[in-house]
Design a protein around this motif. Structure first.
Motif, PDB file in Angstrom:
ATOM      1  N   SER A  83       0.810  -1.217   0.000  1.00 16.27           N
ATOM      2  CA  SER A  83       0.000   0.000   0.000  1.00 16.27           C
ATOM      3  C   SER A  83       0.842   1.265   0.000  1.00 16.27           C
ATOM      4  O   SER A  83       0.368   2.333  -0.381  1.00 16.27           O
ATOM      5  CB  SER A  83      -0.943   0.004   1.205  1.00 16.27           C
ATOM      6  N   PHE A  84       2.109   1.159   0.423  1.00 15.36           N
ATOM      7  CA  PHE A  84       2.988   2.317   0.443  1.00 15.36           C
ATOM      8  C   PHE A  84       4.422   1.845   0.277  1.00 15.36           C
ATOM      9  O   PHE A  84       4.823   0.819   0.816  1.00 15.36           O
ATOM     10  CB  PHE A  84       2.877   3.091   1.768  1.00 15.36           C
ATOM     11  N   GLY A  85       5.183   2.608  -0.462  1.00 12.83           N
ATOM     12  CA  GLY A  85       6.610   2.360  -0.590  1.00 12.83           C
ATOM     13  C   GLY A  85       7.313   3.690  -0.783  1.00 12.83           C
ATOM     14  O   GLY A  85       6.738   4.623  -1.343  1.00 12.83           O
ATOM     15  N   ASP A  86       8.544   3.767  -0.306  1.00 13.75           N
ATOM     16  CA  ASP A  86       9.328   4.981  -0.530  1.00 13.75           C
ATOM     17  C   ASP A  86      10.650   4.593  -1.170  1.00 13.75           C
ATOM     18  O   ASP A  86      10.807   3.479  -1.678  1.00 13.75           O
ATOM     19  CB  ASP A  86       9.479   5.806   0.757  1.00 13.75           C
ATOM     20  N   SER A  87      11.606   5.489  -1.126  1.00 20.66           N
ATOM     21  CA  SER A  87      12.879   5.243  -1.796  1.00 20.66           C
ATOM     22  C   SER A  87      13.597   4.007  -1.240  1.00 20.66           C
ATOM     23  O   SER A  87      14.364   3.365  -1.958  1.00 20.66           O
ATOM     24  CB  SER A  87      13.785   6.467  -1.692  1.00 20.66           C
ATOM     25  N   ALA A  88      13.350   3.641  -0.001  1.00 24.64           N
ATOM     26  CA  ALA A  88      13.975   2.443   0.566  1.00 24.64           C
ATOM     27  C   ALA A  88      13.493   1.191  -0.168  1.00 24.64           C
ATOM     28  O   ALA A  88      14.276   0.278  -0.431  1.00 24.64           O
ATOM     29  CB  ALA A  88      13.679   2.335   2.061  1.00 24.64           C
ATOM     30  N   LEU A  89      12.222   1.150  -0.509  1.00 23.82           N
ATOM     31  CA  LEU A  89      11.680   0.026  -1.283  1.00 23.82           C
ATOM     32  C   LEU A  89      12.300   0.009  -2.675  1.00 23.82           C
ATOM     33  O   LEU A  89      12.732  -1.042  -3.148  1.00 23.82           O
ATOM     34  CB  LEU A  89      10.157   0.099  -1.364  1.00 23.82           C
ATOM     35  N   VAL A  90      12.354   1.155  -3.316  1.00 19.61           N
ATOM     36  CA  VAL A  90      12.960   1.236  -4.646  1.00 19.61           C
ATOM     37  C   VAL A  90      14.413   0.773  -4.581  1.00 19.61           C
ATOM     38  O   VAL A  90      14.868  -0.011  -5.421  1.00 19.61           O
ATOM     39  CB  VAL A  90      12.869   2.671  -5.219  1.00 19.61           C
ATOM     40  N   HIS A  91      15.138   1.226  -3.566  1.00 20.50           N
ATOM     41  CA  HIS A  91      16.539   0.844  -3.417  1.00 20.50           C
ATOM     42  C   HIS A  91      16.683  -0.666  -3.248  1.00 20.50           C
ATOM     43  O   HIS A  91      17.539  -1.297  -3.872  1.00 20.50           O
ATOM     44  CB  HIS A  91      17.162   1.588  -2.239  1.00 20.50           C
ATOM     45  N   ARG A 110      -0.508  -0.982  -6.956  1.00 20.32           N
ATOM     46  CA  ARG A 110      -1.389   0.079  -6.468  1.00 20.32           C
ATOM     47  C   ARG A 110      -0.859   1.413  -6.975  1.00 20.32           C
ATOM     48  O   ARG A 110       0.331   1.567  -7.263  1.00 20.32           O
ATOM     49  CB  ARG A 110      -1.456   0.061  -4.949  1.00 20.32           C
ATOM     50  N   SER A 111      -1.721   2.386  -7.077  1.00 20.36           N
ATOM     51  CA  SER A 111      -1.363   3.659  -7.712  1.00 20.36           C
ATOM     52  C   SER A 111      -0.160   4.330  -7.042  1.00 20.36           C
ATOM     53  O   SER A 111       0.688   4.900  -7.727  1.00 20.36           O
ATOM     54  CB  SER A 111      -2.555   4.610  -7.738  1.00 20.36           C
ATOM     55  N   GLN A 112      -0.041   4.250  -5.706  1.00 19.42           N
ATOM     56  CA  GLN A 112       1.078   4.899  -5.027  1.00 19.42           C
ATOM     57  C   GLN A 112       2.396   4.246  -5.425  1.00 19.42           C
ATOM     58  O   GLN A 112       3.394   4.920  -5.644  1.00 19.42           O
ATOM     59  CB  GLN A 112       0.892   4.855  -3.513  1.00 19.42           C
ATOM     60  N   VAL A 113       2.421   2.932  -5.534  1.00 16.41           N
ATOM     61  CA  VAL A 113       3.641   2.215  -5.889  1.00 16.41           C
ATOM     62  C   VAL A 113       3.992   2.468  -7.354  1.00 16.41           C
ATOM     63  O   VAL A 113       5.152   2.724  -7.692  1.00 16.41           O
ATOM     64  CB  VAL A 113       3.509   0.710  -5.587  1.00 16.41           C
ATOM     65  N   ALA A 114       2.998   2.435  -8.221  1.00 14.72           N
ATOM     66  CA  ALA A 114       3.242   2.729  -9.640  1.00 14.72           C
ATOM     67  C   ALA A 114       3.778   4.148  -9.800  1.00 14.72           C
ATOM     68  O   ALA A 114       4.723   4.386 -10.562  1.00 14.72           O
ATOM     69  CB  ALA A 114       1.954   2.549 -10.439  1.00 14.72           C
ATOM     70  N   ARG A 115       3.211   5.079  -9.062  1.00 17.65           N
ATOM     71  CA  ARG A 115       3.668   6.472  -9.123  1.00 17.65           C
ATOM     72  C   ARG A 115       5.101   6.592  -8.588  1.00 17.65           C
ATOM     73  O   ARG A 115       5.922   7.338  -9.132  1.00 17.65           O
ATOM     74  CB  ARG A 115       2.737   7.372  -8.321  1.00 17.65           C
ATOM     75  N   LEU A 119       8.043   8.259 -10.644  1.00 15.97           N
ATOM     76  CA  LEU A 119       8.783   9.420 -10.142  1.00 15.97           C
ATOM     77  C   LEU A 119      10.281   9.154 -10.008  1.00 15.97           C
ATOM     78  O   LEU A 119      11.095  10.060 -10.200  1.00 15.97           O
ATOM     79  CB  LEU A 119       8.225   9.876  -8.786  1.00 15.97           C
ATOM     80  N   THR A 120      10.626   7.929  -9.692  1.00 13.09           N
ATOM     81  CA  THR A 120      12.045   7.597  -9.525  1.00 13.09           C
ATOM     82  C   THR A 120      12.681   7.122 -10.834  1.00 13.09           C
ATOM     83  O   THR A 120      13.887   6.854 -10.875  1.00 13.09           O
ATOM     84  CB  THR A 120      12.240   6.509  -8.448  1.00 13.09           C
ATOM     85  N   GLY A 121      11.872   7.023 -11.891  1.00 14.99           N
ATOM     86  CA  GLY A 121      12.388   6.596 -13.185  1.00 14.99           C
ATOM     87  C   GLY A 121      12.816   5.146 -13.215  1.00 14.99           C
ATOM     88  O   GLY A 121      13.660   4.759 -14.024  1.00 14.99           O
ATOM     89  N   THR A 122      12.237   4.325 -12.351  1.00 18.85           N
ATOM     90  CA  THR A 122      12.647   2.922 -12.264  1.00 18.85           C
ATOM     91  C   THR A 122      11.647   1.950 -12.887  1.00 18.85           C
ATOM     92  O   THR A 122      11.908   0.749 -12.914  1.00 18.85           O
ATOM     93  CB  THR A 122      12.880   2.525 -10.799  1.00 18.85           C
ATOM     94  N   GLU A 123      10.527   2.442 -13.413  1.00 14.81           N
ATOM     95  CA  GLU A 123       9.515   1.532 -13.934  1.00 14.81           C
ATOM     96  C   GLU A 123      10.048   0.669 -15.076  1.00 14.81           C
ATOM     97  O   GLU A 123       9.627  -0.467 -15.248  1.00 14.81           O
ATOM     98  CB  GLU A 123       8.237   2.264 -14.357  1.00 14.81           C
TER      99      GLU A 123
END
Length: 132
Positions: A83-91, A110-115, A119-123
């Motif tokens: 339901s939520f992830g930040d840069s730590a998840l991306v890392h 979920r929309s927050q994770v896709a966003r 935003l981080t250019g990692t998709e």
């Protein structure tokens, strides 16, 4: 554990059994990573749920380390429950690119994770699919 990373001080993860399978829960927060048997010894599946940030992502790291064996060639990471992830998840997910096994992220996200990935250019960095 990757050697260049400092370990958190104190308990960060608790190992549980959920439906008879291993599950890693962050000491604080609601992040949970459950192992799901898939019937193929070369494939491991991890089901993520909850919120993943710097305080809770160690449970994902420990789960990834636990399923890392010479036999496993593919790790499925089901992110539908995140339901939520930040840069730590991306890392942490980006770090999977340095592991010998292939990692496939399962959605729909979920929309927050896709966003977050947008935003981080990692998709485009990750292999992401909405079906297995």
């Amino acid at each position: 554990m990757t050697p260049d990373r400092a370990r958190h001080q104190g308990p960060s993860t608790r190992l549980h059994l959920v439906d008879g399978a291993p599950a890693w829960r962050a000491h604080h927060g609601n992040a949970l990573v459950r192992y799901a048997p898939v019937g193929r010894p070369i494939t491991a599946a991890l089901l993520l749920s909850g919120d993943f940030d710097a305080d809770t992502v160690p449970c994902l790291r420990e789960a990834l380390d636990a399923v890392r064996t010479p036999q496993v060639e593919l790790v499925l990471l089901d992110l539908t429950g995140v339901s939520f992830g930040d840069s730590a998840l991306v890392h942490e997910l980006t770090d999977t690119q340095n592991r010998p096994e292939r990692h496939l992220l399962i959605g729909p996200l979920r929309s927050q994770v896709a966003r977050l990935f947008t935003l981080t250019g990692t998709e485009d960095t990750f292999d992401i699919t909405d079906a297995v």
